[in-house]
Enzyme design. Sequence first.
Site, short mmCIF file in Angstrom:
data_model
loop_
_atom_site.label_atom_id
_atom_site.label_comp_id
_atom_site.label_asym_id
_atom_site.label_seq_id
_atom_site.Cartn_x
_atom_site.Cartn_y
_atom_site.Cartn_z
N HIS A 146 0.82 -1.23 0.00
CA HIS A 146 0.00 0.00 0.00
C HIS A 146 0.85 1.27 0.00
CE1 HIS A 146 -3.56 -2.35 0.62
NE2 HIS A 146 -3.24 -2.73 1.84
N ASP A 186 -2.44 -10.84 -1.42
CA ASP A 186 -2.95 -10.21 -0.19
C ASP A 186 -4.44 -9.89 -0.44
OD1 ASP A 186 -1.77 -8.37 2.35
OD2 ASP A 186 -3.60 -7.58 1.43
N HIS A 188 -6.08 -7.40 0.18
CA HIS A 188 -6.28 -6.00 -0.22
C HIS A 188 -5.61 -5.73 -1.57
CE1 HIS A 188 -6.37 -5.96 4.29
NE2 HIS A 188 -7.47 -5.26 4.05
N ASP A 279 -3.80 -12.51 4.48
CA ASP A 279 -5.04 -12.04 5.09
C ASP A 279 -6.28 -12.48 4.30
OD1 ASP A 279 -4.24 -10.31 3.10
OD2 ASP A 279 -4.17 -8.53 4.38
N1 Q9C Z 1 -11.83 1.16 8.49
C1 Q9C Z 1 -2.24 -4.83 4.67
O1 Q9C Z 1 -2.86 -5.87 4.71
N2 Q9C Z 1 -7.70 -0.97 7.40
N3 Q9C Z 1 -2.80 -3.68 5.01
C2 Q9C Z 1 -8.27 0.31 7.69
C3 Q9C Z 1 -10.44 1.42 8.18
C4 Q9C Z 1 -6.38 -0.93 6.87
C5 Q9C Z 1 -4.17 -3.62 5.42
C6 Q9C Z 1 -9.68 0.12 8.13
C7 Q9C Z 1 -5.97 -2.27 6.34
C8 Q9C Z 1 -4.56 -2.26 5.81
C9 Q9C Z 1 -0.81 -4.81 4.29
ZN ZN Z 2 -3.79 -6.90 3.27
#
Ligand code: Q9C
Ligand code: ZN
Length: 701
Positions: A146, A186, A188, A279
């Site tokens: 990210h 991942d 995301h 994840d």
């Molecule tokens: N409601 C990785 O898996 N979540 N990053 C924010 C806000 C952030 C995940 C939630 C998730 C980041 C590397």
């Molecule tokens: Zn992730």
Amino acid sequence: MAAAASAHPVAAPRVGLLYDERMCAHATPDGEDHPENPERLRAIWRKLNAEGVASRCVVLKAKEAEDKYIAAVHSQSHVKLMKEISSKKYDASRNKIARRFNSIYFNKGSSESAVLAAGSVIDVAEKVAAGELTSAIALVRPPGHHAEHNEAMGFCLFNNVAVAANYLLNERPDLGIKKILIVDWDVHHGNATQKMFYKDPRVLFFSVHRFDYGSFYPSEGDASHCFIGEEAGKGYNINVPWEHGKCGDADYIAAWEHVLLPVTEAFDPDMIMVSAGFDAALGDPLGGCCITPNGYALLLTKLLGFAQGRIVMALEGGYNLRSIANSVFACAKVLLGDKFTFNSPEMQPFESTWRVIQAVRDELKTCWPVLSSKLPHNVSLRIKPSPSELFASSDSESESEDVYEFSGAVESINVIQVADDGISEHLSKMKLDEDNLALKTGSSCSTAEQHPTDSVEVHNNASVVLSKRISDLSLAWRSDLSIIHVWYASFGSNMWKPRFLCYIQGGKAEGMSIPCCGSRDTSSPRGTVWKTVPHRLLFGRSSTPCWGSGGVAFLNPEINYNEQSYVCMYKITLEQFNDILFQENRLVLEDSKDGNVVYPDSPLIGSSEMEFMSTNKAINLEPIKGSWYSNVLYLGNEDGLPILTMTCPSSDIELFKTGELPLVPPSKTYAATLIKGLVEGKQLDPDEAANYISSAAASGL
Ligand code: Q9C
Ligand code: ZN
């Protein structure tokens, strides 16, 4: 070697395994709980040692990245800030700086961990490229995919995989790595990796991730399948965006078989780097998907046939300690050449998976002709998760970030469902209510008789006072729907809160020529959230009773990922949503004699309509077809609750296109109301807002 002459000895693969306690230094500043914590690395490392896998690998320590290699994909100022953030100089401001970023924390160990994470992936990639290692797993953190050119984000400080890929391509031509496939599994979207190589045909970036129509983190439209790369890089960016959670082995394997593997064959990479977040694993508290360790092993096995097996895995996300340890263990065994059998009692992808894969293939088939063939059509498919499962899991992360303790995979899944299964909780309450229906209806009748009218003072315009009479028998559905919450997404004048409140509390706001009667339940929305949705905003209709001549806003029900329209979402009850639908469609009758208002007796959107929408994304309301806002769209969800909006049916869009219905720009007052909404909602400044409206009004469909 003499062995070469004998029947088989194949040299054992040399698998690099990089682990370094120094990357556990990055942690929350005051020991607050966080899913991305040092125990993640330790849990994996312990498992690999306990299973005797670490000793079969070439174990490596972390290595710092040189600034210039990080700065090849990040801005100088970002490198400088990340490298200095842990120094004394930032002791007083560190937390405040962290808050400037999205989902980021820093402590005194962050800088060193980040530089080691990037350097470690460079190091193992170089060793695999040079043939010193057959393949490698880099257990690194903080994660990377990210982290943007000039911005830390989503628990990521430097984009480790991008730094290493860039290093091989631009700094080490001597190693002969000319084409790299990056597989980002991942859960995301790898937003930053996508951007860094968007125009670069040497890097084929493939990301499979939850998208949920744009509502899953990082919630940007560029995670959709329409983003395929630009210029020379066109076709070298592939997104497989799941529509919902609960995707598992069968769905991922289908994406491999029908997208990734054929393209990889054609691309013929010299190396494969895996942005290996875990994840999407079964049991992960943020991902809501369910890949098993064996599933990961199979996905990885299928990649081993390419790039002469030169695979570099770098850890990204993954927040259930047991799940990530078991998953990495399964992957390590694959790289070590251990045989495994994949037992697949039920290997059925979702029906939505088929739709997503088909859309990806259609988008890319001109770039990759191998994708033009027809998909097999007699595959047996699992129907999607039930609506309650769907709504509950689609943004499991927002409510379940506190569910990341060391818990078993299956237990933790149960915890999540109990923890955020909002709608099913409502549905079970509704069942109870249904059981009491007769009783309730009876009692509400008598209550209504005692209080036949219910006067409401009109806000914003004291001169108009309306009273309303609720049809006696209509109370049962109201109480059922009053305990269900939804997000009502407004894209027109309702973006301006005072105008929206007229639909709740009654009355009129500046610019309106007639007052609203309001909702039966006049309680204020429980929350307001803005977002953008991938639907086109348009203006049509020659006049309206409230705003006079000029067009009013509609949202094209069709998804278009090249569009970003603003919506202001109000958290209200489903009962209130129905009252808004009634008002938008002019279904509230006013008795001219006594000024009382009468609402329809039954809801337009009840629980069966909600269920229909979760499968079909939209519902055309048969009872009011022909009305302007007879189409209710499901736009995804927020905090586990469905996002609904109301617009015209698709058939009207066709008529707008042919000109049979007029596309008409909004009147000055109406446009001013929208602009006020966008400005007061802090989405756009006045000029930008005016441009946004006028360009939506000016461009044809
Ligand atoms: N409601 C990785 O898996 N979540 N990053 C924010 C806000 C952030 C995940 C939630 C998730 C980041 C590397
Ligand atoms: Zn992730």
